[in-house]
Scaffold this motif. Structure first.
Motif, PDB file in Angstrom:
ATOM      1  N   CYS A 325       0.859  -1.183   0.000  1.00 12.16           N
ATOM      2  CA  CYS A 325       0.000   0.000   0.000  1.00 12.16           C
ATOM      3  C   CYS A 325       0.893   1.230   0.000  1.00 12.16           C
ATOM      4  CB  CYS A 325      -0.890  -0.014   1.243  1.00 12.16           C
ATOM      5  SG  CYS A 325      -1.796   1.526   1.520  1.00 12.16           S
ATOM      6  N   TYR A 356      -6.216  -1.809   6.206  1.00  6.70           N
ATOM      7  CA  TYR A 356      -7.637  -1.499   5.964  1.00  6.70           C
ATOM      8  C   TYR A 356      -8.501  -2.723   6.256  1.00  6.70           C
ATOM      9  CZ  TYR A 356     -11.940  -0.522   3.376  1.00  6.70           C
ATOM     10  OH  TYR A 356     -13.262  -0.364   3.027  1.00  6.70           O
ATOM     11  N   CYS A 364      -6.629   3.014   7.244  1.00  7.77           N
ATOM     12  CA  CYS A 364      -6.239   3.296   5.862  1.00  7.77           C
ATOM     13  C   CYS A 364      -7.500   3.299   5.008  1.00  7.77           C
ATOM     14  CB  CYS A 364      -5.226   2.252   5.371  1.00  7.77           C
ATOM     15  SG  CYS A 364      -4.337   2.726   3.860  1.00  7.77           S
ATOM     16  N   THR A 365      -7.310   3.331   3.696  1.00  4.54           N
ATOM     17  CA  THR A 365      -8.452   3.306   2.783  1.00  4.54           C
ATOM     18  C   THR A 365      -8.392   2.030   1.951  1.00  4.54           C
ATOM     19  OG1 THR A 365      -7.163   4.541   1.155  1.00  4.54           O
ATOM     20  CG2 THR A 365      -8.595   5.821   2.621  1.00  4.54           C
ATOM     21  N   HIS A 367      -7.767  -0.418  -0.958  1.00  2.00           N
ATOM     22  CA  HIS A 367      -6.841  -0.527  -2.087  1.00  2.00           C
ATOM     23  C   HIS A 367      -7.204  -1.763  -2.909  1.00  2.00           C
ATOM     24  CE1 HIS A 367      -4.724   2.472   0.236  1.00  2.00           C
ATOM     25  NE2 HIS A 367      -3.828   2.621  -0.731  1.00  2.00           N
ATOM     26  N   GLU A 517      -4.687   3.964  -3.717  1.00  2.00           N
ATOM     27  CA  GLU A 517      -5.996   3.594  -3.186  1.00  2.00           C
ATOM     28  C   GLU A 517      -7.020   3.393  -4.318  1.00  2.00           C
ATOM     29  OE1 GLU A 517      -7.989   6.496  -0.804  1.00  2.00           O
ATOM     30  OE2 GLU A 517      -7.310   8.170  -2.046  1.00  2.00           O
TER      31      GLU A 517
END
Length: 549
Positions: A325, A356, A364-365, A367, A517
């Motif tokens: 990431c 995530y 986090c977001t 991915h 992302e």
């Protein structure tokens, strides 16, 4: 100590491997003969004879002496007899502890016949001299240990293979150097281990494969060839340590590597691994089982950012452990879900940020990236890189060098020119400085002017020496870059028409990949970092630090 009327004697005899060279006088049988005769002459009861054959006296973890001590503590014997103090032990501290403290507490008499030591005779001068005798015995052991190590090291430098048994895949020849000879059957297993590792297969997975196919472990194989059962306590299964030792042993390259392990000291015989720089390696002493190229591939896998994880089906996906990431720096994890497509239930494998997946948006977001999409993208990129090489290799090489070094292509020529100029000027200064001393002595120039010139030239000399060193290091680095690019081009050429991404291809070409992302309405930034071309990910945590800086 209460006076004894009846003595139940235990005789202790010991012979180390070093003592065997001293001849018959120290032999086990000779010691037994002398001591049993003495016991009979004294009219004592001989309870048992305790023997340690082939054991060093510096270590008291010997089966014979331990049984002797147990019987003494349990009251089975009340007298211990040995030929001399050195037979009982060569560790002066422990010998003293037993004779001065432990034996008296159990009312045990101790006699070292040839040293005239008898703990029942407190007025004996031999008891006063005993600490010195024990100290000398330990010194003798230390001195012998140093001599033996010197002989072992000398033999190792001559390429003599002195291991008790040969490494798996070889047998020992009967010549003076005990040259390693390839054992074809075991050698095929060794080759397979290296090939699997070069493809990025984990050591644990390699062990599983060998166990599933019922290959005998090295010790089982060794004793089976001798027609014997393996006397070692073992599960008879390949394990991580066995395979790791094979993968790191240079004997399979045809080199004899000795002095790889040592003991803590001449008193503590626990073995420890030595640093590789301290090994004694003799090159090309026997036929290799694997090639240098295969060995180097395995070292690349060892250094890779990817350790690779197997799926429940036991398969390691090509890009497992190589995807990161680019926002939080953690690896992308493989997952899967089932969806209905045209009435058929199918599985979709995808990658997503580990952070995530574990903690959601607070960490986090998303991915999210389909496995088939990233593998297709990597295949396309490899093809495009290979196409550059096929179309115009010289131009591709220049482009790759620029990418690798991030500097002007004329840098080397300019640096080489500067290096020559600096070396020429340094040679001039080496002549100028002595001549100024001579002119100053002859009175051609004043002392003040002479000292000023000397100081100026010496300062310039120091600066030039530093700059020359930096230039040479830079040029050496540039040469290595060129070698790396040549190897990169060689590897890429093999995959000019790649159709499928395999684990072996990924481990040979890719250092790591960063993934932006997930977004449904904009292009994503996915960057592939290639081995030999891009800077390696030396510390797996470094990516995380870089993304946060």
């Amino acid at each position: 100590m209460a006076k004894q009327t009846i003595y139940n004697a235990g005789i202790y005899v010991r012979l180390s491997q070093e003592d065997m060279r001293a001849g018959e006088s120290l032999s086990i049988e000779n010691q037994k003969l002398i001591l049993t005769k003495y016991v009979k002459e004294q009219g004592w009861n001989l309870i048992d004879i305790y023997v340690d054959d082939g054991y060093s006296g510096t270590d008291f973890d010997r089966p014979g002496v331990q049984q002797l001590l147990d019987d003494a503590k349990n009251g089975n014997i009340n007298l211990i007899l040995c030929k001399d103090l050195s037979r009982f032990g060569r560790n002066y501290i422990q010998v003293g502890q037993y004779i001065d403290y432990l034996f008296p507490s159990y009312n045990i008499r101790f006699i070292a016949l040839n040293d005239n030591v008898d703990t029942a005779n407190k007025d004996s001068s031999a008891l006063d001299m005993m600490p010195i005798v024990n100290l000398f015995n330990e010194w003798h052991s230390s001195s012998t240990s140093r001599k033996i190590k010197a002989v072992i090291e000398a033999n190792a430098k001559q390429g003599k293979y002195r291991a008790s048994s040969c490494a798996y895949g070889y047998v020992k020849a009967d010549n003076a150097n005990h040259t390693s000879i390839v054992d074809p059957e075991a050698a095929e297993v060794v080759k397979r281990i290296f090939r699997l590792r070069s493809q990025g297969i984990t050591i644990r997975h390699i062990a599983d494969k060998l166990n599933a196919e019922h290959f005998p472990i090295p010790s089982d194989y060794k004793y089976a060839k001798l027609g014997k059962e393996n006397p070692k306590f073992t599960r008879h299964l390949w394990c991580h340590d066995t395979i790791a030792k094979i993968l790191t042993n240079p004997i399979y390259l045809g080199h004899t590597a000795m002095m790889r392990v040592t003991t803590v000291s001449y008193k503590n015989h626990r073995t420890v691994n030595k640093d590789e720089s301290d090994w004694i390696v003799t090159k090309n002493t026997h036929e290799p089982i694997i090639s240098q190229e295969l060995w180097d591939k395995c070292r690349e896998v060892d250094a890779s950012a990817s350790t690779g994880k197997r799926t429940k089906q036991g398969v390691t996906k090509p890009l497992s452990g190589l995807l990161y990431c680019c926002d939080c720096g953690y690896k992308l994890k493989l997952a899967g879900k089932h969806v209905m497509k045209k009435g058929v239930r199918i599985r979709k494998d995808f990658y997503n940020c580990t952070s995530y997946a574990a903690f959601g948006n607070i960490s986090c977001t998303s991915h999210y990236l389909l496995l088939k999409d990233i593998e297709a993208l990597v295949i396309d990129d490899i093809r495009s890189m290979a196409a550059l090489i096929v179309e115009d290799e010289d131009s591709a090489r220049k482009q790759f060098l620029t990418t690798k070094r991030q500097l002007d292509l004329h840098h080397d020529t300019e640096e080489q020119k500067k290096l020559c100029e600096r070396k020429s000027r340094l040679a001039e200064l080496e002549k100028l400085i002595p001549s100024i001393y001579e002119d100053k002595v002859l009175g051609k120039i004043s002392e003040k002017v002479g000292l000023q010139l000397i100081e100026k030239y010496e300062t310039e000399q120091e600066e030039l020496t530093k700059l020359i060193s930096e230039s040479e290091a830079d040029l050496d680095s540039a040469k290595q870059d060129e070698m790396d690019i040549d190897e990169f081009i060689r590897r890429m050429r093999k995959y000019a028409d790649i159709q499928e991404l395999t684990r072996e291809v990924a481990m040979e070409l890719i250092e790591y990949i960063t993934v932006d992302e997930y977004s449904a309405d904009r292009p994503r930034d996915i960057h592939i970092y290639y081995k030999l071309l891009d800077k390696p990910l030396e510390d797996k945590r470094k990516l995380f630090n870089d993304t946060k800086s």
